[in-house]
Design a protein around this motif. Structure first.
Motif, PDB file in Angstrom:
ATOM      1  N   UNK A 137       1.290  -5.538  -5.998  1.00 25.76           N
ATOM      2  CA  UNK A 137       1.065  -4.852  -4.717  1.00 25.76           C
ATOM      3  C   UNK A 137       2.076  -3.727  -4.569  1.00 25.76           C
ATOM      4  N   UNK A 177       3.810  -2.948  -1.887  1.00 25.69           N
ATOM      5  CA  UNK A 177       4.868  -3.209  -0.907  1.00 25.69           C
ATOM      6  C   UNK A 177       6.197  -3.596  -1.537  1.00 25.69           C
ATOM      7  N   UNK A 183       4.810  -9.341  17.393  1.00 28.31           N
ATOM      8  CA  UNK A 183       4.208  -8.644  16.242  1.00 28.31           C
ATOM      9  C   UNK A 183       4.381  -7.118  16.348  1.00 28.31           C
ATOM     10  N   UNK A 184       4.227  -6.588  17.549  1.00 28.57           N
ATOM     11  CA  UNK A 184       4.373  -5.134  17.712  1.00 28.57           C
ATOM     12  C   UNK A 184       5.756  -4.655  17.285  1.00 28.57           C
ATOM     13  N   UNK A 202       6.614  -1.986  14.396  1.00 28.09           N
ATOM     14  CA  UNK A 202       7.459  -0.800  14.595  1.00 28.09           C
ATOM     15  C   UNK A 202       8.483  -0.651  13.465  1.00 28.09           C
ATOM     16  N   UNK A 230       6.699   0.664  10.508  1.00 30.49           N
ATOM     17  CA  UNK A 230       6.387   2.084  10.647  1.00 30.49           C
ATOM     18  C   UNK A 230       7.597   2.943  10.296  1.00 30.49           C
ATOM     19  N   UNK A 285       5.384  -0.928   2.856  1.00 28.28           N
ATOM     20  CA  UNK A 285       5.771  -2.082   3.654  1.00 28.28           C
ATOM     21  C   UNK A 285       4.559  -2.834   4.168  1.00 28.28           C
ATOM     22  N   UNK A 286       4.644  -4.140   4.110  1.00 32.38           N
ATOM     23  CA  UNK A 286       3.606  -5.003   4.647  1.00 32.38           C
ATOM     24  C   UNK A 286       4.222  -5.789   5.808  1.00 32.38           C
ATOM     25  N   UNK A 287       3.355  -6.323   6.664  1.00 30.13           N
ATOM     26  CA  UNK A 287       3.821  -7.164   7.775  1.00 30.13           C
ATOM     27  C   UNK A 287       3.182  -8.532   7.581  1.00 30.13           C
ATOM     28  N   UNK A 288       3.920  -9.582   7.874  1.00 25.56           N
ATOM     29  CA  UNK A 288       3.397 -10.938   7.656  1.00 25.56           C
ATOM     30  C   UNK A 288       2.094 -11.131   8.424  1.00 25.56           C
ATOM     31  N   UNK A 289       1.122 -11.813   7.802  1.00 24.42           N
ATOM     32  CA  UNK A 289      -0.192 -11.967   8.441  1.00 24.42           C
ATOM     33  C   UNK A 289      -0.142 -12.895   9.644  1.00 24.42           C
ATOM     34  N   UNK A 290       0.754 -13.884   9.608  1.00 28.72           N
ATOM     35  CA  UNK A 290       0.816 -14.890  10.668  1.00 28.72           C
ATOM     36  C   UNK A 290       2.289 -15.184  10.955  1.00 28.72           C
ATOM     37  N   UNK A 331       4.845 -15.988   1.160  1.00 32.88           N
ATOM     38  CA  UNK A 331       3.821 -14.930   1.128  1.00 32.88           C
ATOM     39  C   UNK A 331       4.334 -13.748   0.296  1.00 32.88           C
ATOM     40  N   UNK A 357       4.726 -14.771  -3.557  1.00 29.67           N
ATOM     41  CA  UNK A 357       3.473 -14.855  -4.329  1.00 29.67           C
ATOM     42  C   UNK A 357       2.988 -13.477  -4.752  1.00 29.67           C
ATOM     43  N   UNK A 358       3.352 -12.455  -4.015  1.00 29.53           N
ATOM     44  CA  UNK A 358       2.916 -11.085  -4.324  1.00 29.53           C
ATOM     45  C   UNK A 358       3.989 -10.271  -5.039  1.00 29.53           C
TER      46      UNK A 358
END
Lengths: 451, 451
Positions: free
Chosen positions: A350, A352, A364-365, A369, A372, A381-386, A396, A399-400
């Protein structure tokens, strides 16, 4: 194993394999552009009449048929109207040159990296869809010889920049073969070339017999043709060896002069990479000067991974003739070998470099930020899904292959290198990962470790 | 005019148009990767059985037929065995996810930029071959709602980074429409949506009549459905307007909550870019949550240049279901407009920043050496094809937009900016062109100048 295929002959890569492929394509493009080649793409289809002009491969053309087409269209083949998928990038390029000659500046140097399709029988284990990377330079009416020296060297440079084993570019020259054969009285030049091309399959004795039986050679002519085919070398001594065979002609002299010029220029750039090999006959029926083949050292079973040559008439519209020199890399074949043997691997599948953790869904917001701000400075950059437990969010990333996890905090953020476990305070406006971790990289296998 | 096409529906670009296209593709890739999307490619073909599952577009499938295939194969269509070219990137992606689920990490975020083919009738003036750029995130069994907020914002960012006019992303939500229709007693949700989709064509009165005639609506229900379709806005007031119509249901409330969450997040990032438009019905028959359309301001006649939405079941293998959210940019359509209207142009059609002149053919190797030193420092460089008079070599550069000509000299080299005519001494080991001239750039047309 980054390779996968549920449909025989149509390779697909998992994301880590695609990272390697993208790296290869980017690297080729970079080398071609450094040398001033302009990128073009042509449509995937050509009229069948165009595709049928190149004998051998024409059999493998995939024809297109609209599902809703009247069924009477299906049976008969109207070569002008019917469309087929291109099976190489030379036929479309020749058509492109003729079609747009008025808007192109000649000599025109172009590179073209695209998929091509060949409906080979699947049991042969060959690709039916694969990527080629071509460079060609084409002139209007004339094209100086020096391009026959430069283009294989551009390809050698392009291949050397890839995460692959070293390559050897083998060269020959149609003028040498033709000049020699004619000088010894062998008039069927193309028949002789086709027979010499069988050396690897039937051996020298088999070739001698075929030359006598099918091309009308005397035993002496057959022996001479085999002596020529036996010559190879990396410098001017190649010409001496040929001349020592006793035959002379102006065409042979011209061909030897070209061959030596190529070897000498290659020697200056990259000693040992380019070798004259006078048994190369493939393609000499349509090439008119230099001809090139390229092998990957240690992977000779792959065959030539990059071939080409000089055409005195790449295209012609009756008024003008467009001579060209070009080479084509079989990218998919090369890549399949890289991935099969783990010769090159991606540091992660990936883009990220950072995963921003999410403390709870209400915040989450805030994590968005942070992401961003990192992205604004070029950090994928990725953000955690949950907003799961941190351990799960770290898994998470793990694994990537994402090396860093970012923890936003009310009293200041922290970033953790999940490989070393080191966690430090960090500011999304200034922190950056080490250069090496910014993007996925492609690393060559360590040959020592592979032993 | 960088566009050209000798075969209707199969666009091709001249080198300067390709510079713009490559810039667009590079820029999209960069944005997608900054957001952590992994690039994949799928094969160009799918079994016909896969392609036929998506009703409408299936008619346009191009079937493949090997030229040498037995003629009895041509007539009958064996949907399992026959192959067709993909007509979008969603069908292949769904197949890829199912096929490789065991080797992918979910949620799986991927981008995919590839050609697709549709055998539309040529008289429609539509493309039969075009490039799409898709992003999707797909989960295993579950996929959090927040991705429905994030993905359109990634696309808005990707489009904003292109040399194009501003875009507007219009959004709606299947739950709002369905919740509302059901609350007012309109049970044929899909029929209602299909009819509302005709608003632009037949107007509100026509839609009201169709709702009554074909969907079984009462005059009051038809009026209510039209009132809903009339609502638009960029903030929470959209929900207030809907609730003011009086209908309530849990599904409607859920949909309004999602719609407002999307608007609020969008407002923080890029005020005014995302607009709720409750008359959007296209795609709401297969999307299950948010749905997106994107228009290029000032070019609304192009239709949506980037569309997508939420699927509760992008793919399913019987055991697991894979929900997804995704959007797709029609790159070729966008590009054709950019080039047709000269909205974006390339500063030159070739990569080279420098042309090294050749004094005479005997000194060509010296010019090659200069070129090599410049290339080694990342400066794309060409060498003059012929040792013609300098004036002619300068014209060679000028015709290609190459800004600098390099003159090797026995007493030191000089480089000339052929735009200003300024010529200065230079060393190939240290000189570099201004950053702006290093590579071809793509510049937006000045809107003021266009007036």
């Amino acid at each position: 194993m980054a390779r996968t295929s549920s449909l025989s002959g149509f390779p697909e890569w998992l994301p880590d394999g695609r990272v390697v492929e993208q790296h290869v394509l980017d690297s080729l493009r970079r080398t071609f552009e450094l040398h001033g080649f302009a990128g073009i793409e042509t449509r995937a289809v050509e009229p069948l009449s165009q595709l049928l002009r190149k004998g051998e491969t024409s059999k493998e053309v995939y024809l297109l048929q609209r599902l809703q087409e009247e069924s009477d269209d299906a049976g008969e083949v109207d070569a002008e109207r019917r469309l087929g998928l291109h099976f190489d990038l030379t036929v479309p390029f020749a058509r492109y040159v003729l079609e747009h000659a008025g808007q192109l500046a000649f000599p025109f140097k172009r590179y073209q990296i695209q998929k091509v399709w060949r409906g080979e029988r699947p049991q042969d284990g060959r690709f039916r869809e694969f990527t080629q990377a071509d460079i060609d330079v084409v002139g209007a009416d004339t094209l100086p010889f020096h391009y026959e020296v430069e283009l294989p060297l551009v390809m050698a440079e392009a291949l050397t920049a890839l995460p692959i084993p070293p390559v050897r570019v083998s060269v020959n020259n149609r003028k040498v073969a033709q000049g020699f054969y004619e000088a010894i009285g062998l008039e069927d030049v193309e028949g002789t070339l086709r027979t010499i091309d069988k050396l690897d399959k039937v051996g020298p004795e088999g070739v001698a017999r075929l030359l006598m039986d099918e091309v009308g050679a005397t035993p002496e002519q057959a022996a001479h043709a085999l002596e020529l085919a036996d010559i190879s070398g990396t410098d001017a001594s190649v010409a001496d060896q040929v001349l020592a065979l006793g035959a002379r002609s102006p065409l042979l002299d011209e061909g030897l002069g070209e061959l030596v010029a190529l070897l000498e220029a290659a020697h200056e750039l990259s000693p040992g990479t380019v070798v004259a090999d006078l048994k190369i006959a493939r393609g000499l029926d349509y090439y008119t000067g230099s001809v090139y083949e390229t092998t990957l050292l240690g992977h000779e079973d792959l065959g030539s991974i990059c071939s080409g040559g000089r055409y005195d008439s790449l295209a012609s519209d009756g008024r003008r003739t467009y001579p060209g020199v070009g080479l084509s890399i079989g990218v998919s074949r090369l890549l399949a070998r890289l991935l099969r043997d783990d010769l090159a691997t991606a540091t992660r599948p990936v883009p990220s470099a950072v995963l921003v953790a999410v403390t709870d869904e209400e915040h989450r917001r805030g994590s968005d930020r942070v992401a961003r701000r990192l992205r604004a400075r070029g950090i994928p950059t990725d953000v955690a899904p949950v907003a799961a437990k941190y351990g799960k969010q770290i898994r998470y990333a793990d694994r990537r292959g994402i090396p860093f996890v970012w923890f936003p905090g009310a009293d200041g953020d922290e970033v953790k290198d999940i490989r070393s476990g080191e966690q430090v305070p960090a500011d999304a406006g200034t922190w950056a990962p080490p250069e090496n971790d910014l993007l996925p990289r492609v690393v060559r296998a360590d040959p020592a470790a592979a032993r």
